[in-house]
Motif scaffolding. Structure first.
Motif, PDB file in Angstrom:
ATOM      1  N   ASN A   8       3.862  -4.095   5.582  1.00 27.12           N
ATOM      2  CA  ASN A   8       3.478  -3.462   4.314  1.00 27.12           C
ATOM      3  C   ASN A   8       4.590  -3.549   3.278  1.00 27.12           C
TER       4      ASN A   8
ATOM      5  N   ALA B 152       1.690   3.593   7.936  1.00 26.09           N
ATOM      6  CA  ALA B 152       1.934   3.234   6.542  1.00 26.09           C
ATOM      7  C   ALA B 152       3.267   2.512   6.376  1.00 26.09           C
TER       8      ALA B 152
ATOM      9  N   ILE C 268      -4.105   7.875   6.481  1.00 31.03           N
ATOM     10  CA  ILE C 268      -3.327   6.937   7.313  1.00 31.03           C
ATOM     11  C   ILE C 268      -2.011   7.601   7.680  1.00 31.03           C
TER      12      ILE C 268
ATOM     13  N   ARG D  35       2.900   4.518   0.462  1.00 36.51           N
ATOM     14  CA  ARG D  35       2.755   5.488   1.543  1.00 36.51           C
ATOM     15  C   ARG D  35       2.069   6.766   1.087  1.00 36.51           C
TER      16      ARG D  35
ATOM     17  N   PHE E 185       0.877  -1.162   0.000  1.00 31.32           N
ATOM     18  CA  PHE E 185       0.000   0.000   0.000  1.00 31.32           C
ATOM     19  C   PHE E 185       0.920   1.219   0.000  1.00 31.32           C
TER      20      PHE E 185
ATOM     21  N   TYR F 136      -6.584  -1.321   4.115  1.00 28.84           N
ATOM     22  CA  TYR F 136      -5.235  -1.465   4.675  1.00 28.84           C
ATOM     23  C   TYR F 136      -5.231  -2.259   5.978  1.00 28.84           C
TER      24      TYR F 136
ATOM     25  N   LEU G 218      -1.618   6.044   1.021  1.00 28.71           N
ATOM     26  CA  LEU G 218      -2.169   5.968   2.372  1.00 28.71           C
ATOM     27  C   LEU G 218      -2.246   7.355   3.016  1.00 28.71           C
TER      28      LEU G 218
END
Length: 541
Positions: A463, A458, A453, A445, A443, A517, A448
């Motif tokens: 991740n 993140a 987020i 950054r 995901f 997420y 996000l």
């Protein structure tokens, strides 16, 4: 230990000892770096009678790795059986004086420098406030090079400098009769001599243990030079196997030294390494390096760690090298493989080598001894119990041992390219920072951040996936997972298999298509947890 001895030496006596091989520069000294300007100023100071500092020599019968030439001038071998005086302080000064006397030519950065050109302006008074010694022969004046002054016979001097012969005599006497202050320390132990060198040369910056051991183990008769052997171990220029070819060329010299000491003594403390017998060190070097290769093969094949840049700690190599040293390179059986794997993960996930390394490695060598006896090592009181929060809230850092352990787990799955299911190439040069070409936030950054987020969430280690540079920087970028994964679904008919190689079992269940997420962290976290626990607490058949 004897007290230092103060001595004064005349120019001719000092350099006669260099010419005879009785004075040497140990190879742990830095290279000759003084410029011609510095050398000219030094000669000028001697002519004017200024103090130029004290030379400190270590006189010993030990043979150290030493400088063999200065520019185009080869230095003689030391006399057999006689003590040698190694320069501990004053290397640049004594080398400058020798270079000028010999008319040395050396090349720096592709440019030849001729120290034989340093000249004295004979039109100036020797006691002039001006500097009478120049880098090159001065124009429009009568001059003599210092090299000619010191090496020409009287007939040539009279023929070439008839009107200046008295002044030339003054210059020559001032140079050749100058009292050089020297201190000689006799038969100090090597580690004490190196301590002296450290204190007087490097402002308290300690010589590395490897530099000391290079000096201590040097043996010309046995053709052993530890610095060269280490470089050969790293890269032997296609003359056999080396650690560069294996992808393990980031293993530092200090770790290799510790491997030798562990194999010989079971300890890796500095004092234990310094006490290693020279002949025993040299004789055991081939067997230890073979054991290092066997340990690396185990890391690469059984643990599937393709490059050393992924190792949580370089010293992990030590107990595994010890194992293969004791088995004479024979591979572990099925039980020993599981126990060695357990040891690796227990060290890596418990931050074990982050402090107290020497004692902990010694304890782990005892555990390896148990494995050699086909016994399960005792981890009582030091068990590792991971929780989901340990994974979910662990921020990713390329230098963090726990994060690197998880990268080893990811690498074990032999991650494949999202695009075509081919194996992702990992390279040490790509693995140094958290913005490496190989590291990808599944995901992204930036994505996000756009949906609120926070950055610390993140950057969860859960991740992180290992991908190739092209996908990471040019295709995926900052898109939502559902957006950048759809083209791969169409292009890669093995995408489900590909994603399993990243410990992502199902795109739907893992929240990929929903861009969820938190679901992704929970599902992948459980997958990672199961894999880690199976390694920390393996089922013994």
């Amino acid at each position: 230990m004897l007290q230092p001895e103060n001595q004064n030496k005349k120019y001719d006596f000092l350099f006669a000892d260099i010419d005879s091989g009785r004075i040497k520069i140990p190879k742990f000294q830095r290279d000759f770096v003084w410029s011609k300007e510095q050398s000219a100023k030094l000669i000028d100071s001697i002519i004017k009678g200024f103090p130029i500092g004290t030379f400190i020599f270590w006189k010993t019968t030990d043979e150290l790795r030493h400088v063999k030439n200065i520019g185009n001038v080869n230095l003689p071998d030391p006399p057999s059986g006689e003590p040698i005086s190694y320069v501990l302080d004053g290397q640049q000064r004594i080398t400058s004086l020798y270079a000028v006397r010999k008319g040395v030519r050396l090349t720096k950065d592709g440019v030849e420098i001729n120290y034989g050109d340093i000249a004295i302006n004979l039109d100036l008074d020797p006691d002039s406030d001006e500097q009478v010694v120049s880098v090159d022969p001065p124009a429009g004046v009568h001059y003599i090079t210092v090299h000619d002054l010191l090496t020409s016979d009287l007939k040539d001097l009279i023929q070439n400098h008839m009107d200046y012969i008295e002044k030339i005599d003054i210059y020559k006497k001032r140079l050749t009769t100058y009292d050089f202050s020297t201190i000689v320390i006799n038969n100090y132990p090597l580690d004490i001599a190196c301590e002296v060198f450290t204190r007087i040369n490097t402002g308290g910056t300690e010589l590395t243990l490897f530099e000391i051991m290079v000096a201590k183990t040097f043996d010309s008769e046995q053709n052993f030079d530890l610095a060269e052997r280490y470089q050969w171990l790293m890269d032997n220029k296609n003359n056999g196997k080396d650690l560069e070819d294996a992808g393990y060329d980031t293993i530092p010299a200090s770790t290799v030294l510790q491997c030798v000491s562990a194999c010989l003594t079971g300890q890796i403390r500095r004092r234990d390494i310094l006490r290693l017998n020279k002949d025993q060190f040299i004789q055991t070097w081939p067997k230890v390096t073979d054991a290092i290769f066997s340990a690396v093969d185990f890391f690469r094949s059984y643990l599937r760690i393709p490059v050393s840049g992924l190792l949580p700690y370089n010293p992990l190599l030590i107990p595994f090298t010890y194992f293969f040293y004791k088995t004479n390179g024979n591979p572990p059986d099925h039980l020993q493989e599981k126990l060695l794997s357990q040891l690796f993960w227990w060290i890596s996930l418990g931050s074990r080598y982050s402090s107290g390394l020497e004692n902990k490695v010694a304890q782990d060598i005892d555990r390896v001894n148990a494995i050699l006896r086909h016994e399960k090592p005792n981890y009582q009181g030091e068990e590792i119990r991971l929780s989901m929060d340990d994974l979910r809230y662990r921020g990713f850092s390329a230098g963090d041992a726990f994060c690197k352990a998880l990268l080893c787990l990811y690498a074990y799955q032999q991650p494949c390219s999202f695009s075509n299911n081919s194996l992702v190439k990992m390279d040490n040069s790509w693995l140094k920072t958290s913005i490496s070409k190989n590291y990808h936030h599944f995901f992204p950054r930036a994505y996000l951040g756009r949906i609120g987020i926070p950055s610390w969430q993140a950057n969860s280690v859960l991740n992180i996936t290992i991908v190739d540079d092209f996908l990471n920087k040019r295709v995926i970028r900052d898109k939502a997972p559902s957006d950048y994964m759809k083209p791969f679904l169409e292009r890669n008919k093995h995408l489900a298999q590909t994603m399993r190689s990243h410990l992502i079992d199902d795109l739907e269940q893992f929240g990929i298509w929903q861009n969820d997420y938190q679901t992704f962290l929970n599902m992948r976290g459980q997958r990672v947890m199961d894999e880690l626990n199976s390694r920390l607490y393996p089922v013994m058949e």
